[in-house]
Write a protein that holds these residues in place. Structure first.
Motif, PDB file in Angstrom:
ATOM      1  N   VAL A   1       0.841  -1.202   0.000  1.00 20.75           N
ATOM      2  CA  VAL A   1       0.000   0.000   0.000  1.00 20.75           C
ATOM      3  C   VAL A   1       0.878   1.255   0.000  1.00 20.75           C
ATOM      4  O   VAL A   1       0.626   2.213  -0.733  1.00 20.75           O
ATOM      5  CB  VAL A   1      -0.952  -0.019   1.210  1.00 20.75           C
ATOM      6  N   ALA A   2       1.948   1.224   0.806  1.00 18.55           N
ATOM      7  CA  ALA A   2       2.860   2.370   0.835  1.00 18.55           C
ATOM      8  C   ALA A   2       3.415   2.636  -0.553  1.00 18.55           C
ATOM      9  O   ALA A   2       3.493   3.787  -0.998  1.00 18.55           O
ATOM     10  CB  ALA A   2       3.984   2.116   1.829  1.00 18.55           C
ATOM     11  N   GLY A   3       3.767   1.559  -1.228  1.00 17.60           N
ATOM     12  CA  GLY A   3       4.319   1.706  -2.573  1.00 17.60           C
ATOM     13  C   GLY A   3       3.308   2.329  -3.520  1.00 17.60           C
ATOM     14  O   GLY A   3       3.636   3.235  -4.288  1.00 17.60           O
ATOM     15  N   ILE A   4       2.072   1.872  -3.450  1.00 19.61           N
ATOM     16  CA  ILE A   4       1.050   2.391  -4.362  1.00 19.61           C
ATOM     17  C   ILE A   4       0.808   3.878  -4.110  1.00 19.61           C
ATOM     18  O   ILE A   4       0.666   4.666  -5.031  1.00 19.61           O
ATOM     19  CB  ILE A   4      -0.273   1.611  -4.161  1.00 19.61           C
ATOM     20  N   LEU A   5       0.798   4.257  -2.847  1.00 19.43           N
ATOM     21  CA  LEU A   5       0.446   5.641  -2.519  1.00 19.43           C
ATOM     22  C   LEU A   5       1.664   6.546  -2.424  1.00 19.43           C
ATOM     23  O   LEU A   5       1.539   7.726  -2.117  1.00 19.43           O
ATOM     24  CB  LEU A   5      -0.320   5.678  -1.191  1.00 19.43           C
TER      25      LEU A   5
END
Ligand code: SF4
Ligand code: FES
Ligand code: FES
Lengths: 686, 233
Positions: free
Chosen positions: B72-76
């Motif tokens: 999720v961190a990567g996506i955002l």
């Protein structure tokens, strides 16, 4: 400008200021834990409560913007009661273990508890217990003491640019940590120790070493890189125990790099504390007289052209002045301070300075980095670049390694090809630079310490000129040095004289047997194997590469052990003072050279520090006394053909941030850091 | 005290890799699109919930391994620690594995007064009396005491998956847990058969239909008085 009244004193403050700042301007001290003028405002400790007329309850002054006609009271019974209440809550879960806490004596919580604490606790329940975190070899944690001010979190995220610390969990379960345990990857992490208002984050190497009131404080200048950070050297007896930053807005603000702070333990290891000389291939202890006599014996009858000297990266100005004069007296022009072989044109001072100045970075509005990784080469300066980048609208282009610099940039290429593209106008980034009012070009030593260095230098200057970085008002050409000694050496002309040999010539001369005697003033970063059969005099403080190769070792003083002068990469002249004496028989370096000169029959004319400094001022007239910063008066560039560029990629000269100098290489702490960087998992698992 | 792991330290036993499935990715894009350009991080809670649900689909346990938080961190475009902070702050994000049915028993005062002890005991029994927060041996249940679920009118309340089971006692709880174990979907809501939170045993007020009040529109606004031609008579 809003006007308000603080305790009856009227103050006028800039709009957007906070009540706390207004109170400070009125000379009122407001206790605080979370507020820090260089970090964003968190407003979570509530210690800074003040009373504001017409407000229903006390306000947190650090987070309250001023408005016209406010009436603030900072010392009323309500305020005091409110702060006492806050203090009582803060202490509920605080272990009160001051007797075994390293922060004792310099702890904000301790100090403020004197003002607002009670003499006993009303809290009979269990205190919460928090597991200590492993943050690497530098920071020791004791998380029970943490008061959740989040200064460390904000420092890591904002200043250091490594968002690795956070406040996880909530309420009673909130903890400061990395969640996934690992060592912090910042070169500035030690500053969190200073920021932490309690003893939650303390220095690991300094754990249980001393109490602050036992220490003698001396002002010094950091010599582990060319930023010239202002430091405070804390010593007890003959030993330097720790190094802390001193405030200097123009240079290091209040930060220093981990190398500057933590390499102190290298000062007591591998020291050269007496003269040595080589006999039958083996080094043996000697007396000063013997050592000098051996040098004199070897030097006698040698022509000046067979003698050479190289200055190292930490040398102070005074010793280089003395060595330069000694070499001149011996008839030698073979001297050089560029032990990395950087092709620096010293014909004009602004060819080798960080002309925009470090504080000037904040005025810049675009930057081009050529062959430099400032994060590793000048960590504190890098934090200025990041600060400027965070403020917005600061496009940065990088030519060289695409490393993590803690800010965003456009990678224009690895090597000179990208520079050529800027020169012939085919790179789109050129327009960005041209559009900027105060663009900066920063050239690193990695771009210069190579055969085409002169061409790179000329090309960089040309780019700076083309984009309008050079004007009466703004000097956007910057050289970033890595050696503390370098600018001073260039200023006094510690460079080949007449048809003397430079660094490469000296090495080649040694190999071919044309140079018979080399004097290394703390020069450890040259390929020693190329010194051939030359007779090597090593003058320095650590048993590093130079001492290993030496035929005579003259034990000198490290940068904290002498009154010395260093010029930082901006050309800022700063003096450090002696904190402790050099160990054993070691002496201050200029004095060693002065003594040797008498034995060599070339007695120098000065015999005290004032004399050397007067001589330095004469040698560096027009340079040492020039003001820092300023515009560019002459657009003519350095010699060198900007078209004669090679093709290989630029590489930063600093591969291992922690061990760039003999002190760092002797320091177990720096070794541990380097090992952590190499294998982070291994240390986290310990 | 049970040896409860601190929520402030990562659980190390999760899968090494996690990535949104095609379907989750589409839902995630919808969440992200709700926020203006540059503020995508605001979608973090929505995405973490999606990640937990995908975990449930894939493994039967609705929880949030570190790999999912990192994803999720990567996506955002957020630093992972910022996601860890959010995930560890909200108790609805489970950063440790839970059973196929995670039983969240409200034990706040209203529920407790109405007999949550029996509900909790039934749940613990069903989970084989493993410590709260850990998963029963068969992987079916894990138990957690939670604070007020905002359904006090129907206390005591048990929350499983996306549903509240209300008005419980020990036996009703056992029935529900057995049904869950068999893979059924017991009907959520009041175990006493009341309609939502209406009074037990039927309504106590408003029992008759009030007399019909026909809808009367507002009387038309009076016409502006027409000038009378013969006013001057
Ligand atoms: S560790 Fe220190 S700086 Fe960090 S939140 Fe705790 S008290 Fe503040
Ligand atoms: S200093 Fe104001 S709330 Fe902490
Ligand atoms: S107390 Fe249980 S739902 Fe409110």
């Amino acid at each position: 400008m809003p006007k308000l009244t603080v305790d009856g004193i009227e103050v006028e403050v800039p709009p957007g200021a906070t009540v706390l700042q207004a109170c400070e301007m009125a000379g009122k001290e407001i206790p605080r834990f979370c507020y820090h003028e260089r970090l964003s405002i968190a407003g979570n400790c509530r210690m800074c409560l003040v009373e504001l007329e017409k407000a229903p309850k006390p306000i947190a002054s650090c987070a309250y913007p001023v408005a016209d006609n406010m009436v603030v009271h900072t010392d009323t019974p309500t305020v005091r009661a409110a702060r006492r209440g806050v203090m009582e809550f803060l202490l509920i879960n605080h272990p009160l273990d001051c007797p075994i806490c390293d922060q004792g004596g310099e702890c904000d919580l301790q100090d403020q508890a004197m003002g607002y604490g009670f003499d006993h606790s009303r809290y009979a329940e269990n205190k919460r217990a928090v597991k200590d975190k492993e943050l690497g070899p530098l920071i020791k944690t004791s998380m029970n003491r943490c008061i959740h001010c989040t200064r460390c979190v904000r420092f890591a995220t904002e200043v250091a640019g490594v968002p690795e610390l956070g406040a996880t969990g909530r309420g009673e379960q909130m903890e400061i940590g990395t969640y996934v345990e690992h060592a912090l990857t910042s070169e500035l992490s030690g500053n969190m120790i200073d920021l932490c208002p309690v003893g939650a984050l303390t220095s690991k190497p300094y754990a249980f070493v001393a109490r602050p009131w036992e220490l003698v404080r001396t002002d010094g200048i950091d010599a582990t890189d060319a930023v010239g950070s202002n430091i405070r050297i804390d010593s007890r007896g003959p030993q330097v125990l720790r190094i802390l930053p001193r405030l200097n807005e123009a240079v290091n603000e209040e930060w220093i790099s981990d190398k500057a702070r933590f390499s102190v333990d290298g000062l007591t290891r591998r020291r050269l504390d007496r003269p040595w000389m080589r006999e039958g291939g083996k080094l043996r202890p000697a007396s000063w007289a013997e050592a000098f006599a051996a040098i004199a014996a070897r030097a006698s009858g040698l022509g000046g052209d067979r003698i050479a000297a190289l200055a190292g990266d930490m040398a102070d100005l005074e010793s280089m002045v003395a060595l330069r004069d000694l070499m001149a007296a011996l008839g030698s022009g073979n001297i050089d301070c560029r032990q990395d072989g950087a092709r620096i044109d010293a014909s004009r001072r602004d060819f080798y300075l960080f002309n925009s100045t470090i504080a000037g970075i904040e005025r810049a509005d675009a930057a081009l980095l050529i062959g430099t990784n400032p994060r590793r080469e000048a960590a504190v300066l890098n934090s200025r670049l990041r600060k400027r980048w965070l403020a917005g609208r600061f496009p940065i282009g990088v030519i060289g390694e695409a490393a993590d610099l803690t800010y965003g940039y456009e990678h224009l290429g690895d090597g000179p090809a990208a520079l050529t593209a800027l020169l012939d106008g085919s790179a789109a980034f050129l327009e960005t630079l041209k559009a900027a009012k105060h663009p900066m070009v920063i050239v690193g030593q990695g771009a210069l310490a190579r055969p085409d260095g002169a061409a790179v230098l000329a090309a960089a200057w040309t780019v700076a000129r083309e984009i309008g970085a050079l004007s009466e008002e703004w000097h956007g050409f910057n050289m970033l040095h890595t050696a503390a000694a370098r600018v001073g050496a260039l200023d006094i002309g510690f460079l080949p004289h007449g048809d003397g040999r430079g660094r490469d010539g000296i090495l080649a001369g040694c190999e071919q047997g044309d140079v018979d005697l080399v004097w290394l003033l703390g020069a450890d970063e040259i390929p020693m194997e190329r010194l051939g059969r030359a007779f090597v005099v090593y003058q320095g403080h650590h048993g590093d590469a130079g001492a290993k190769r030496a035929d005579v070792i003259l034990p000198g003083a490290a940068y904290v052990e002498k009154d010395g002068t260093w010029l930082n990469t901006e050309g800022r002249l700063q003096q450090g003072f002696r904190a402790v004496f050099p160990p054993g028989e070691a002496k201050e370096d200029w004095a060693i050279i002065r003594a040797a000169s008498a034995v060599l029959g070339a007695t120098l004319s000065y015999n005290d520090l004032a004399g050397v400094r007067a001589r330095a001022a004469a040698l560096g007239a027009g340079r040492l006394d020039a003001p820092v910063g300023g515009g560019c008066a002459d657009l003519g560039g350095p010699s060198g053909d900007p078209r004669a560029l090679a093709t290989d990629a630029f590489a930063s000269p600093v591969r291992d941030f922690y061990r760039t100098d003999p002190i760092g290489r002797a320091s177990p702490t720096m070794a541990a850091c380097a090992a952590t960087v190499a294998a982070p998992e291994a240390v986290a698992a310990e | 005290m049970t040896d409860r792991a601190s929520p402030a330290a990562a659980y190390e036993g999760g899968p090494d890799n996690f990535a949104f499935s095609e379907a989750t990715r589409k839902l995630a894009e919808k969440q992200i699109a709700k926020y203006p350009e540059g503020k995508q991080a605001s979608a973090v809670k929505g995405l973490l919930d999606l990640a937990m649900r995908q975990m449930e689909d894939e493994t039967g346990s609705r929880w949030l391994p570190r790999a999912a938080m990192d994803h999720v961190a990567g996506i955002l475009g957020m630093a992972p620690i910022r996601v860890y902070e959010v995930a560890s702050f909200y108790t609805m994000f489970k950063t440790r594995p839970v059973g196929r049915h995670h039983l969240q028993v409200c034990t706040t005062t209203p529920c407790w007064l109405r007999g949550s002890d029996a509900v909790l005991a039934a749940c613990r029994r069903a989970a084989g009396n493993v410590p709260d927060g850990t998963v029963s041996e068969d992987g079916e249940f894990s138990v957690e005491e939670v604070e007020c679920l905002g359904a006090c009118v129907n206390a005591p309340v048990l929350w499983v998956g996306d549903y509240f089971y209300e008005d419980l006692d020990g036996q009703a709880t056992e029935r529900i847990l057995e049904a869950l174990k068999r893979g059924e979907h017991p009907a959520p809501g009041s175990a006493k058969g009341r309609q939502t939170s209406a009074p037990e045993g039927g309504p106590t007020t408003l029992k008759e239909v009030p007399p019909h009040q026909p809808y009367r529109p507002d009387p038309p606004a009076p016409e502006p008085a027409a000038p009378q031609a013969d006013a001057g008579e």
